[in-house]
Design a protein around this motif. Structure first.
Motif, PDB file in Angstrom:
ATOM      1  N   LEU A   1      21.554  27.044 -44.201  1.00 54.62           N
ATOM      2  CA  LEU A   1      20.461  26.191 -43.758  1.00 54.62           C
ATOM      3  C   LEU A   1      20.697  24.735 -44.118  1.00 54.62           C
ATOM      4  O   LEU A   1      19.889  23.876 -43.764  1.00 54.62           O
ATOM      5  CB  LEU A   1      19.151  26.669 -44.393  1.00 54.62           C
TER       6      LEU A   1
ATOM      7  N   TRP B   1      19.205  27.764 -36.783  1.00 56.87           N
ATOM      8  CA  TRP B   1      18.457  27.460 -38.008  1.00 56.87           C
ATOM      9  C   TRP B   1      17.179  28.291 -38.088  1.00 56.87           C
ATOM     10  O   TRP B   1      16.761  28.698 -39.178  1.00 56.87           O
ATOM     11  CB  TRP B   1      18.153  25.966 -38.089  1.00 56.87           C
TER      12      TRP B   1
ATOM     13  N   GLY C   1      13.122  25.211 -41.762  1.00 56.43           N
ATOM     14  CA  GLY C   1      13.943  25.542 -40.600  1.00 56.43           C
ATOM     15  C   GLY C   1      14.508  24.338 -39.876  1.00 56.43           C
ATOM     16  O   GLY C   1      15.014  24.456 -38.759  1.00 56.43           O
TER      17      GLY C   1
ATOM     18  N   ARG D   1      16.392  30.734 -41.234  1.00 60.88           N
ATOM     19  CA  ARG D   1      15.156  30.573 -42.017  1.00 60.88           C
ATOM     20  C   ARG D   1      14.419  31.902 -42.156  1.00 60.88           C
ATOM     21  O   ARG D   1      13.875  32.221 -43.221  1.00 60.88           O
ATOM     22  CB  ARG D   1      14.246  29.541 -41.353  1.00 60.88           C
TER      23      ARG D   1
END
Length: 270
Positions: A203, A230, A180, A234
């Motif tokens: 990502l 992010w 992440g 994730r």
């Protein structure tokens, strides 16, 4: 009884000669020499999300990118203690910058950033936090003070807490993405799983070199929404993936069952 390898070069020909089944996991479509020497001898070829080649009936696909096998929350929990032991305050922002040696078989004919450009990138990123440099090989003398003190065995704790990863290494970029952490990859080579992380899950940002990557990184670091975005992306990656170690164990069982069915007298060796 069974050979398992990341690349078929190390087990394919030998296993075929000895009659031992070979499980090979492949994720680098452009490594043509490795593929030529290894994959034709594999019993089964295991490939993840985004893999761009059809390898026929021996290919078995799994849901997820390779780094999820060891960085899924079921198997890895990031901690701050490894950072504190190395003298890094995890409460203070930091950025990880990675350079590679460009000596891998599939890197032939390529080269990375020179010392002057790398120094400029590091100096500009210090506006956003401490810069920790990870180098494959010896770092430039002028940047020795930025070298990360975290041991390689604990680098995933470092990546998990970083504001951003910027670097030439594709594997570490994927690891940051799975954790992440916003990842900017500065490498002209492309693989299917990296493209999946970029285009499907958003990502990772793929750039051709460190100078372009620096500009992208600055934009991400200036955006207050980057970390939250992010995190959501994730979650989607993890939700759509599967337990890759469990998948691998199922493949081991199936290949061994096939072998024992042909050699019933050997079943007791299992």
């Amino acid at each position: 009884h069974l050979m398992i390898s990341q690349t078929g070069v190390f087990v394919g020909p030998v296993g075929a000669l000895l009659g031992v089944p070979r499980l090979v996991q492949d994720d680098t479509e452009h490594a043509n020499l490795q593929r030529l020497l290894g994959l034709p001898f594999a019993t089964r070829i295991l490939t993840g999300t985004g893999y761009q080649r059809d390898l026929g009936r021996r290919q078995v696909r799994f849901r997820g990118v390779p780094a999820q096998a060891y960085l899924d929350p079921a198997y890895f929990r990031p901690g701050t203690e490894p950072l504190r032991r190395a003298g890094i305050d995890p409460e203070q922002p930091y950025i990880v910058v990675r350079t590679v040696s460009w000596q891998a078989m599939h890197d032939r004919g390529l080269s990375g950033a020179g010392e002057e450009l790398l120094r400029r990138v590091v100096e500009r990123l210090t506006a956003f936090g401490r810069v920790l440099l990870s180098c494959e090989g010896d770092p430039p003398r002028s940047l020795a003070g930025y070298l990360s003190p975290v041991p390689a065995s604990e680098v995933h704790h470092l990546l998990a807490g970083a504001r951003l990863y910027l670097g030439e290494g594709g594997t570490m970029a994927a690891e940051a993405a799975v954790l992440g952490t916003p990842a900017v990859l500065c490498n002209p080579l492309r693989t299917g799983y990296l493209e999946a992380l970029e285009k499907r899950y958003r990502l990772l940002v793929h750039t051709g070199g460190l100078e372009e990557g620096m500009r992208v990184a600055e934009g991400l670091l200036e955006d207050p929404e980057t970390a939250a975005a992010w995190g959501r992306r994730r979650e989607r990656l993890l939700a759509e993936g599967e337990d890759i170690p469990a998948f691998m164990l199922r493949q081991v069982d199936r290949v061994l069952e096939e072998r024992w069915s042909r050699e019933p007298g050997r079943r007791g060796d299992r």
